[in-house]
Design a protein around this motif. Structure first.
Motif, short mmCIF file in Angstrom:
data_model
loop_
_atom_site.label_atom_id
_atom_site.label_comp_id
_atom_site.label_asym_id
_atom_site.label_seq_id
_atom_site.Cartn_x
_atom_site.Cartn_y
_atom_site.Cartn_z
N THR A 43 0.85 -1.18 0.00
CA THR A 43 0.00 0.00 0.00
C THR A 43 0.89 1.24 0.00
N ALA A 44 0.28 2.40 -0.11
CA ALA A 44 1.04 3.65 -0.07
C ALA A 44 1.77 3.80 1.26
N GLY A 45 1.19 3.24 2.34
CA GLY A 45 1.82 3.29 3.65
C GLY A 45 2.88 2.22 3.86
N GLY A 46 3.08 1.36 2.87
CA GLY A 46 4.11 0.33 2.95
C GLY A 46 3.66 -0.99 3.52
N GLU A 47 2.38 -1.11 3.87
CA GLU A 47 1.87 -2.37 4.44
C GLU A 47 1.66 -3.40 3.33
N PRO A 48 2.02 -4.68 3.59
CA PRO A 48 1.78 -5.72 2.59
C PRO A 48 0.30 -6.10 2.54
N VAL A 49 -0.23 -6.24 1.33
CA VAL A 49 -1.63 -6.61 1.13
C VAL A 49 -1.66 -7.81 0.19
N PRO A 50 -2.29 -8.93 0.62
CA PRO A 50 -2.37 -10.10 -0.27
C PRO A 50 -3.09 -9.76 -1.57
N LEU A 51 -2.58 -10.27 -2.68
CA LEU A 51 -3.22 -10.05 -3.96
C LEU A 51 -4.49 -10.89 -4.04
N PRO A 52 -5.61 -10.29 -4.43
CA PRO A 52 -6.85 -11.06 -4.52
C PRO A 52 -6.77 -12.08 -5.66
N GLY A 53 -7.33 -13.24 -5.40
CA GLY A 53 -7.39 -14.28 -6.42
C GLY A 53 -6.10 -15.06 -6.61
N VAL A 54 -5.07 -14.79 -5.84
CA VAL A 54 -3.79 -15.51 -5.95
C VAL A 54 -3.67 -16.42 -4.75
N ARG A 55 -3.60 -17.71 -5.00
CA ARG A 55 -3.54 -18.65 -3.88
C ARG A 55 -2.14 -18.72 -3.30
N GLY A 56 -2.04 -19.18 -2.09
CA GLY A 56 -0.75 -19.33 -1.43
C GLY A 56 0.01 -20.50 -2.01
N THR A 57 1.28 -20.58 -1.68
CA THR A 57 2.13 -21.67 -2.15
C THR A 57 3.18 -22.00 -1.09
N ARG A 58 3.95 -23.05 -1.35
CA ARG A 58 5.04 -23.44 -0.44
C ARG A 58 6.36 -23.32 -1.18
#
Length: 80
Positions: A43-58
């Motif tokens: 974000t503009a404030g530097g906070e991480p935001v998960p991308l919508p529609g992208v699943r997690g991985t290992r």
């Protein structure tokens, strides 16, 4: 240059692959051999935001190092 820290929950790492240079990953949890990550944007404030529609991985923990096929540490993490 700073040392690469041990992977920990809450850290952000960047993919070193030239084809995915804007790929940032947030470590959500760890097990003995893998980091469970989710792709994020900032974000503009530097906070991480998960991308919508992208699943997690290992990702194997031994790949979290700054090589051409690995990942490099950016910031964050819970204190150990």
């Amino acid at each position: 240059m700073t040392d690469t820290p041990t992977p920990a929950t809450g850290q952000i790492w960047q993919d070193n692959d030239k084809r995915a240079e804007d790929r940032f990953l947030l470590i959500e949890r760890l097990d003995q051999t893998h980091a469970h990550v989710r792709q994020v944007t900032r974000t503009a404030g530097g906070e991480p935001v998960p991308l919508p529609g992208v699943r997690g991985t290992r990702i194997r923990l031994d790949r979290l190092r700054p090589t051409s096929t690995g990942y490099r540490y950016i910031e964050g993490g819970e204190p150990r």
